[in-house]
Design a protein around this motif. Structure first.
Motif, PDB file in Angstrom:
ATOM      1  N   MET A   1       0.844  -1.185   0.000  1.00 38.29           N
ATOM      2  CA  MET A   1       0.000   0.000   0.000  1.00 38.29           C
ATOM      3  C   MET A   1       0.887   1.246   0.000  1.00 38.29           C
ATOM      4  O   MET A   1       1.876   1.317   0.710  1.00 38.29           O
ATOM      5  N   GLN A   2       0.477   2.195  -0.799  1.00 34.29           N
ATOM      6  CA  GLN A   2       1.189   3.459  -0.882  1.00 34.29           C
ATOM      7  C   GLN A   2       0.334   4.555  -0.241  1.00 34.29           C
ATOM      8  O   GLN A   2      -0.858   4.382  -0.059  1.00 34.29           O
ATOM      9  N   ALA A  20      -7.185  -0.209   2.471  1.00 32.71           N
ATOM     10  CA  ALA A  20      -6.142  -0.215   1.442  1.00 32.71           C
ATOM     11  C   ALA A  20      -5.163  -1.359   1.666  1.00 32.71           C
ATOM     12  O   ALA A  20      -4.756  -2.029   0.713  1.00 32.71           O
ATOM     13  N   SER A  79      -4.759  -4.252  -1.063  1.00 33.27           N
ATOM     14  CA  SER A  79      -3.482  -4.267  -1.792  1.00 33.27           C
ATOM     15  C   SER A  79      -2.933  -5.675  -1.981  1.00 33.27           C
ATOM     16  O   SER A  79      -2.076  -5.891  -2.828  1.00 33.27           O
ATOM     17  N   GLU A 135      -3.206  -4.012  -7.463  1.00 34.63           N
ATOM     18  CA  GLU A 135      -2.041  -3.138  -7.502  1.00 34.63           C
ATOM     19  C   GLU A 135      -2.511  -1.684  -7.528  1.00 34.63           C
ATOM     20  O   GLU A 135      -3.677  -1.404  -7.750  1.00 34.63           O
ATOM     21  N   ASN A 136      -1.582  -0.766  -7.352  1.00 35.43           N
ATOM     22  CA  ASN A 136      -1.874   0.667  -7.420  1.00 35.43           C
ATOM     23  C   ASN A 136      -2.971   1.091  -6.452  1.00 35.43           C
ATOM     24  O   ASN A 136      -3.947   1.731  -6.827  1.00 35.43           O
ATOM     25  N   VAL A 137      -2.798   0.716  -5.187  1.00 38.00           N
ATOM     26  CA  VAL A 137      -3.733   1.066  -4.124  1.00 38.00           C
ATOM     27  C   VAL A 137      -3.062   2.091  -3.216  1.00 38.00           C
ATOM     28  O   VAL A 137      -1.924   1.909  -2.803  1.00 38.00           O
ATOM     29  N   ASN A 148      -3.592   4.980   0.177  1.00 41.02           N
ATOM     30  CA  ASN A 148      -4.338   5.510   1.311  1.00 41.02           C
ATOM     31  C   ASN A 148      -4.084   7.014   1.351  1.00 41.02           C
ATOM     32  O   ASN A 148      -2.940   7.454   1.318  1.00 41.02           O
TER      33      ASN A 148
END
Length: 107
Positions: A1-2, A70, A74, A78-80, A82
């Motif tokens: 998670m990003q 998130a 995740s 992909e590309n999730v 918070n």
């Protein structure tokens, strides 16, 4: 998670490059939310309703619940992201909000 800031989230969502998902409950959503986001409350979260063609930015009041969602999502997508600080930080940054009564606030 990003993680993503409210300003960057606003730019990505309003630019159509990402999908915003608000996981707050109905009273919070109705009090005020970001434009162009989808409501999918944590208490009745439906992973099957999530789009898979764009990055997803999860949003809540302070960033805690959206972080939990998130993190869980995740593992499957992909590309999730918070959104750090949640709608409290969004509002503090002066970013646009909408509500049914025309006087949006963070509940």
């Amino acid at each position: 998670m990003q993680e993503i800031t409210p300003q960057n989230a606003f730019e990505e969502i309003s630019g159509g490059r990402a999908i915003g998902i608000d996981v707050r409950e109905s009273d919070e959503w109705e009090a005020g939310h970001a434009e162009n986001v989808i409501w999918n409350p944590m208490s009745a979260f439906d992973i099957n309703a999530l789009p898979s063609d764009k990055p997803i930015i999860f949003i809540c009041r302070s960033g805690s619940r959206s972080g939990q969602v998130a993190a869980a999502v995740s593992a499957q997508l992909e590309n999730v992201f918070n959104m750090v600080g949640g709608m409290k930080a969004w509002n503090a940054a002066g970013l646009a909000m909408v509500s049914a009564n025309g006087n949006p606030e963070v509940a």
